[in-house]
Design an enzyme around this catalytic site. Structure first.
Site, short mmCIF file in Angstrom:
data_model
loop_
_atom_site.label_atom_id
_atom_site.label_comp_id
_atom_site.label_asym_id
_atom_site.label_seq_id
_atom_site.Cartn_x
_atom_site.Cartn_y
_atom_site.Cartn_z
N ALA A 1 -41.58 55.04 28.02
CA ALA A 1 -40.56 54.16 28.51
C ALA A 1 -40.72 53.67 29.84
O ALA A 1 -39.84 52.96 30.40
CB ALA A 1 -39.27 55.26 28.73
N GLY A 2 -42.14 53.57 30.29
CA GLY A 2 -42.51 53.10 31.42
C GLY A 2 -42.29 53.98 32.68
O GLY A 2 -42.31 53.37 33.99
N LEU A 3 -42.01 55.14 32.49
CA LEU A 3 -41.46 55.98 33.67
C LEU A 3 -42.45 56.97 34.10
O LEU A 3 -42.39 58.01 34.70
CB LEU A 3 -40.00 56.72 33.43
CG LEU A 3 -39.22 56.02 32.72
CD1 LEU A 3 -38.07 56.82 32.24
CD2 LEU A 3 -38.57 55.21 33.90
N GLY A 4 -43.78 56.64 33.58
CA GLY A 4 -45.04 57.44 34.17
C GLY A 4 -45.11 58.77 33.75
O GLY A 4 -45.72 59.69 34.44
N SER B 1 -47.16 59.95 31.21
CA SER B 1 -48.67 60.27 31.32
C SER B 1 -49.21 60.49 32.56
O SER B 1 -49.94 61.76 32.51
CB SER B 1 -49.40 59.18 30.49
OG SER B 1 -49.48 57.97 31.44
N SER C 1 -41.09 68.34 29.71
CA SER C 1 -41.00 67.21 30.54
C SER C 1 -39.44 66.74 30.29
O SER C 1 -38.98 66.75 29.33
CB SER C 1 -41.95 66.20 30.41
OG SER C 1 -41.82 64.99 31.35
N ASP D 1 -49.21 54.85 39.17
CA ASP D 1 -48.34 56.03 38.73
C ASP D 1 -48.98 57.48 39.23
O ASP D 1 -48.18 58.32 39.42
CB ASP D 1 -48.46 56.03 37.04
CG ASP D 1 -47.47 54.81 36.55
OD1 ASP D 1 -47.44 53.99 37.52
OD2 ASP D 1 -47.28 54.86 35.37
#
Length: 397
Positions: free
Chosen positions: A142-145, A147, A136, A205
């Protein structure tokens, strides 16, 4: 089918507008971030399932004979809409040798893979041998999706590899998409993966990772925007850790304490989201430079609102100050309290301006990427279409 290889990718996400207000029934706009997660899956003939996640230093290998007893918890006639049960998740954790309460990135990635692999493979009654490699461009946590991009890639590859949906790549075609019906299936299974990882996710997300572009979210309803432009941005990670739960609770406390003050602020954030939605749709129909000052002003107003409701941070203020010295406009994205910020770049922004901004942000100790929002969702790839750095990882494993 042996030696057949599938390569897929899915984007991350950022919240363009509507952070925190969305918790209180307002509109939020989520957009696909063109930092992607890539997955390569190759079928084997030796009875092994191997999983490699070089970003987090994970390499796992099981015999299919070890995994087969777990199928008892994954009956083939189980409804696809049924959420993962606590019993299933605990059984997978125990099998993987994870300690009670383990919640690290390695742990949740392992359990999510096992859940999707067993659930999807159980439909055909056969556990395929395979190598799975996931790499990745997205930082974790970091809250950037990240997962969700992982879950979307797993769902797309496993569903294709097990024959539940067709793999859309054709000879001579570098990348392709599934049909809308197949994307619905991918999104549904990716949401199951997100439930394993997060417990009670919104579904935003994984929807962004599946369909890409931009979507509107309000009171549990997700509506993809029909057409959106790709916009250049700088994405800055302040590397300041934050707790979404604590930040959400803080906004709620302020709303209860000062309803006459806070409710109009949340209503204004809602109006910003809706105004931005209209601008994006207009840009998609007829691109024009005149739209950029409007987008910049909306970002500035929203950033001030987010500070008012208590989710700002000195690191995010610093991002806004640094980029402003270069004539650029920024706002936090996600929970706030640290985390990430986005900076809009006009099409005519000079490379020297971008380079100087990145250098100054780096001097502050921040990590910065130049990328795009409004990116495509899950894609099937042929090797020539992959980025050089992805090919290097794939060829080295």
């Amino acid at each position: 089918m042996l030696n057949k290889t599938w390569v897929v990718s899915a984007p991350g996400k950022v919240i363009l507008h509507g952070e925190h207000a969305v918790v209180h029934g307002k509109v939020a706009l989520a957009v696909a971030l063109n930092l992607r997660t890539f997955l390569r899956m190759t079928l084997r003939d030796d009875g092994k399932v191997q999983m490699q996640l070089p970003n987090i230093g994970t390499r796992l290998c099981w015999q299919t004979s070890e995994l087969r007893p777990l199928l008892a918890a994954f009956p083939a006639d189980r409804p696809e809409s049924q959420a993962p049960s606590p019993e299933q998740v605990e059984k997978l954790k125990a099998f993987a040798g994870l300690a009670d309460g383990a919640a690290g990135v390695h742990s949740i990635a392992t359990v999510a893979f096992l859940y999707l692999y067993l659930s999807i493979a159980s439909k055909g009654g056969v556990l395929p041998s395979m190598d799975v490699l996931v790499w990745s461009e997205l930082p974790t946590g970091a809250g950037l999706g990240s997962s969700a991009a992982y879950s979307v890639c797993l769902a797309g590859a496993l569903l294709s590899g097990c024959g539940v949906i067709a793999y859309p790549l054709r000879e001579g075609q570098s990348l392709a998409r599934w049909t809308e019906e197949e994307l619905d299936v991918i999104n549904s299974w990716a949401f199951r993966g997100e439930q394993v990882i997060h417990g009670n996710p919104s579904g935003v997300d994984n929807a962004v990772g599946t369909w890409g572009g931009a979507l509107r979210y309000q009171s549990g309803k997700i509506t993809p925007l029909k057409k959106v432009p790709m916009l250049r941005i700088l994405l800055t990670n302040t590397k300041v850790p934050r707790s979404t739960k604590i930040l959400v609770a803080g906004v709620k406390d302020k709303l209860l304490k000062f309803p006459a003050i806070m409710e109009p602020v949340l209503t204004s954030i809602d109006a910003i989201s809706q105004e931005c939605e209209g601008v994006l749709e207009a840009m998609a129909e007829r691109p024009s430079q005149e739209h950029y000052p409007v987008l910049e002003e909306l970002m500035d107003i929203n950033q001030h609102h987010l500070n008012v409701i208590g989710v700002g941070h000195s690191s995010l203020d610093r991002v806004c100050q640094v980029t402003a010295t270069h004539g650029l406009h920024s706002k936090l994205t996600g929970a706030g309290g640290g985390g990430c910020a986005i900076t809009l770049l006009r099409p005519d922004t000079a490379p020297s301006v971008v380079a100087a901004a990145i250098q100054d942000l780096g001097t502050c100790g921040f990590e910065c990427w130049e990328t795009d929002i409004g990116a495509p969702g899950i894609r099937a790839h042929s090797p020539p279409s992959l980025k050089a750095e992805v090919l290097k990882v794939f060829s080295g494993m």
